[in-house]
Design an enzyme around this catalytic site. Sequence first.
Site, short mmCIF file in Angstrom:
data_model
loop_
_atom_site.label_atom_id
_atom_site.label_comp_id
_atom_site.label_asym_id
_atom_site.label_seq_id
_atom_site.Cartn_x
_atom_site.Cartn_y
_atom_site.Cartn_z
CE LYS A 45 41.20 -32.37 6.91
NZ LYS A 45 41.46 -32.04 5.60
CD GLU A 101 32.85 -36.27 14.71
OE1 GLU A 101 33.78 -35.46 14.64
OE2 GLU A 101 32.64 -36.95 13.97
CG ASP A 161 34.47 -29.48 6.04
OD1 ASP A 161 33.94 -30.39 6.72
OD2 ASP A 161 34.94 -29.99 4.83
NE ARG A 167 38.33 -28.89 7.88
CZ ARG A 167 37.45 -29.97 8.08
NH1 ARG A 167 36.78 -30.16 8.90
NH2 ARG A 167 37.43 -31.05 6.93
P1 IMP Z 1 27.55 -38.80 10.61
O1 IMP Z 1 28.50 -40.01 10.25
O2 IMP Z 1 26.68 -38.90 9.72
O3 IMP Z 1 27.09 -38.74 12.03
O4 IMP Z 1 28.58 -37.70 10.25
C1 IMP Z 1 29.35 -37.10 10.89
C2 IMP Z 1 30.30 -36.23 10.32
O5 IMP Z 1 29.74 -35.60 9.02
C3 IMP Z 1 30.74 -34.95 11.04
O6 IMP Z 1 31.85 -35.42 11.69
C4 IMP Z 1 31.10 -33.96 10.05
O7 IMP Z 1 32.27 -34.25 9.39
C5 IMP Z 1 29.93 -34.18 8.93
N1 IMP Z 1 28.76 -33.39 9.03
C6 IMP Z 1 27.72 -33.72 9.32
N2 IMP Z 1 26.83 -32.55 9.45
C7 IMP Z 1 27.54 -31.78 9.11
C8 IMP Z 1 27.29 -30.11 9.13
O8 IMP Z 1 26.17 -29.51 9.27
N3 IMP Z 1 28.37 -29.48 8.70
C9 IMP Z 1 29.85 -29.94 8.40
N4 IMP Z 1 30.01 -31.15 8.51
C10 IMP Z 1 28.79 -32.25 9.01
MG MG Z 2 33.99 -34.66 10.94
#
Ligand code: IMP
Ligand code: MG
Length: 181
Positions: A45, A101, A161, A167
């Site tokens: 989301k 994203e 979030d 959010r």
């Molecule tokens: P990745 O797979 O580690 O690149 O994760 C990306 C996902 O992790 C993002 O789409 C977010 O949902 C979550 N995420 C990573 N860092 C943060 C943050 O600082 N705040 C909120 N969500 C985060």
């Molecule tokens: Mg995400």
Amino acid sequence: MIYTPASKMEVLFSTQQIAERVAELGAQISADYAGESVVLIGVLKGAALFLSDLARSIQVDATFDFVAVSSYGKGVRSSGAVKLIKDVDNSVEGKHVVLVEDILDTGLTLSFLRKLMLQHRPQSLRIATLLDKPERRKVEIEADYIGFRIPDHFVVGYGMDYAEHYRNLPDIRVMPGDGTE
Ligand code: IMP
Ligand code: MG
């Protein structure tokens, strides 16, 4: 979860800073896809607000679709394994796709989604992310459109979030304690 009021959090990007940068990204995308149609695919989301603002600053013909993923485990940060919850509704075969994203963090989510999208045989595939945390990368992946590069802070607001909260904040704030407590 202990709810921290947003007023206790440091603002990292104001609504105005976000609006200006999103407009710049929209202009860049409009120039890159001039005369073409593009499918904006938001990752639910977190990217919902970014997509809605970005879409309004894109001048070329654009359609929307959404995908949803979850990472296994209950951690705030992604645990590693990514699971598809919802695929696109409409075929993107032969189309120009921009995956939209909120944050590129370890890169696991977007590399999973990039592979999935390529299986759908788009004409082209690019990635737009509002935030990029290059220090946290575990797999090699770069976005084509990046709003802001940030250090390793846990941030909330503008779609992002902490345990589903915050959010709706209109700006982007730093979660005290780095969101890990
Ligand atoms: P990745 O797979 O580690 O690149 O994760 C990306 C996902 O992790 C993002 O789409 C977010 O949902 C979550 N995420 C990573 N860092 C943060 C943050 O600082 N705040 C909120 N969500 C985060
Ligand atoms: Mg995400």
